[in-house]
Design a protein around this motif. Sequence first.
Motif, PDB file in Angstrom:
ATOM      1  N   ALA A   1      38.584   9.382   5.080  1.00 55.96           N
ATOM      2  CA  ALA A   1      38.107   8.466   4.044  1.00 55.96           C
ATOM      3  C   ALA A   1      36.934   9.084   3.286  1.00 55.96           C
ATOM      4  O   ALA A   1      36.092   9.759   3.874  1.00 55.96           O
ATOM      5  N   GLU A   2      36.884   8.835   1.989  1.00 58.44           N
ATOM      6  CA  GLU A   2      35.742   9.255   1.184  1.00 58.44           C
ATOM      7  C   GLU A   2      34.563   8.328   1.453  1.00 58.44           C
ATOM      8  O   GLU A   2      34.740   7.125   1.622  1.00 58.44           O
ATOM      9  N   ASP A   3      33.385   8.888   1.462  1.00 58.26           N
ATOM     10  CA  ASP A   3      32.155   8.086   1.558  1.00 58.26           C
ATOM     11  C   ASP A   3      31.791   7.684   0.129  1.00 58.26           C
ATOM     12  O   ASP A   3      31.535   8.544  -0.712  1.00 58.26           O
ATOM     13  N   PRO A   4      31.792   6.380  -0.173  1.00 63.65           N
ATOM     14  CA  PRO A   4      31.525   5.959  -1.553  1.00 63.65           C
ATOM     15  C   PRO A   4      30.083   6.201  -1.998  1.00 63.65           C
ATOM     16  O   PRO A   4      29.804   6.171  -3.199  1.00 63.65           O
TER      17      PRO A   4
ATOM     18  N   ILE B   1      32.799  12.844   3.799  1.00 63.54           N
ATOM     19  CA  ILE B   1      34.023  12.178   4.225  1.00 63.54           C
ATOM     20  C   ILE B   1      33.831  11.686   5.659  1.00 63.54           C
ATOM     21  O   ILE B   1      32.999  12.205   6.407  1.00 63.54           O
ATOM     22  N   TRP B   2      34.593  10.681   6.019  1.00 63.04           N
ATOM     23  CA  TRP B   2      34.620  10.132   7.370  1.00 63.04           C
ATOM     24  C   TRP B   2      35.999  10.380   7.948  1.00 63.04           C
ATOM     25  O   TRP B   2      37.010  10.200   7.257  1.00 63.04           O
ATOM     26  N   ILE B   3      36.054  10.763   9.205  1.00 69.05           N
ATOM     27  CA  ILE B   3      37.321  11.005   9.890  1.00 69.05           C
ATOM     28  C   ILE B   3      37.349  10.123  11.130  1.00 69.05           C
ATOM     29  O   ILE B   3      36.422  10.147  11.942  1.00 69.05           O
ATOM     30  N   THR B   4      38.413   9.350  11.256  1.00 70.55           N
ATOM     31  CA  THR B   4      38.582   8.452  12.394  1.00 70.55           C
ATOM     32  C   THR B   4      39.916   8.778  13.050  1.00 70.55           C
ATOM     33  O   THR B   4      40.950   8.790  12.379  1.00 70.55           O
ATOM     34  N   GLU B   5      39.877   9.045  14.350  1.00 72.55           N
ATOM     35  CA  GLU B   5      41.078   9.410  15.088  1.00 72.55           C
ATOM     36  C   GLU B   5      41.258   8.486  16.284  1.00 72.55           C
ATOM     37  O   GLU B   5      40.287   8.083  16.909  1.00 72.55           O
ATOM     38  N   ALA B   6      42.514   8.197  16.614  1.00 71.73           N
ATOM     39  CA  ALA B   6      42.849   7.485  17.849  1.00 71.73           C
ATOM     40  C   ALA B   6      43.966   8.265  18.529  1.00 71.73           C
ATOM     41  O   ALA B   6      44.958   8.639  17.886  1.00 71.73           O
TER      42      ALA B   6
END
Length: 125
Positions: free
Chosen positions: A66-69, A75-80
């Motif tokens: 995701a872009e950081d507005p 950017i943000w990265i989220t993993e599961a």
Amino acid sequence: MERRAFIAGTAAAAVLGTAAGAAPAGQPKYGLIGRMLAKPGQRDALVAILLDGVADMPGCLSYIVAEDPDDANAIWITEAWDSEASHKASLALPGVQAAIGKARPLIAGMDNGRVTRPIGGHGLK
């Protein structure tokens, strides 16, 4: 921990489903969340690398970039993942290794990522 630092977990990195030998049902899942900074003007190129080739990572339940507005370079990265072992095994995948090599020159820095324990939510099985 290179991927946790790089991808904040990287390359990215989505695939839904698990491989044979994946974590048994009921075992705690493994998650990562992190913020990465691209070199000025390189965020879009870095995002493209992180999103390319994120398929076929056994055990990856979710990989979101995701872009950081509020920061044009962040950017943000989220993993599961179904397990920490699946995440660690993904580091050896050719696609992940290639993404790391391509992305490294575009990265200006990374915050300390955080390990999480996903427990549920829309799309997470």
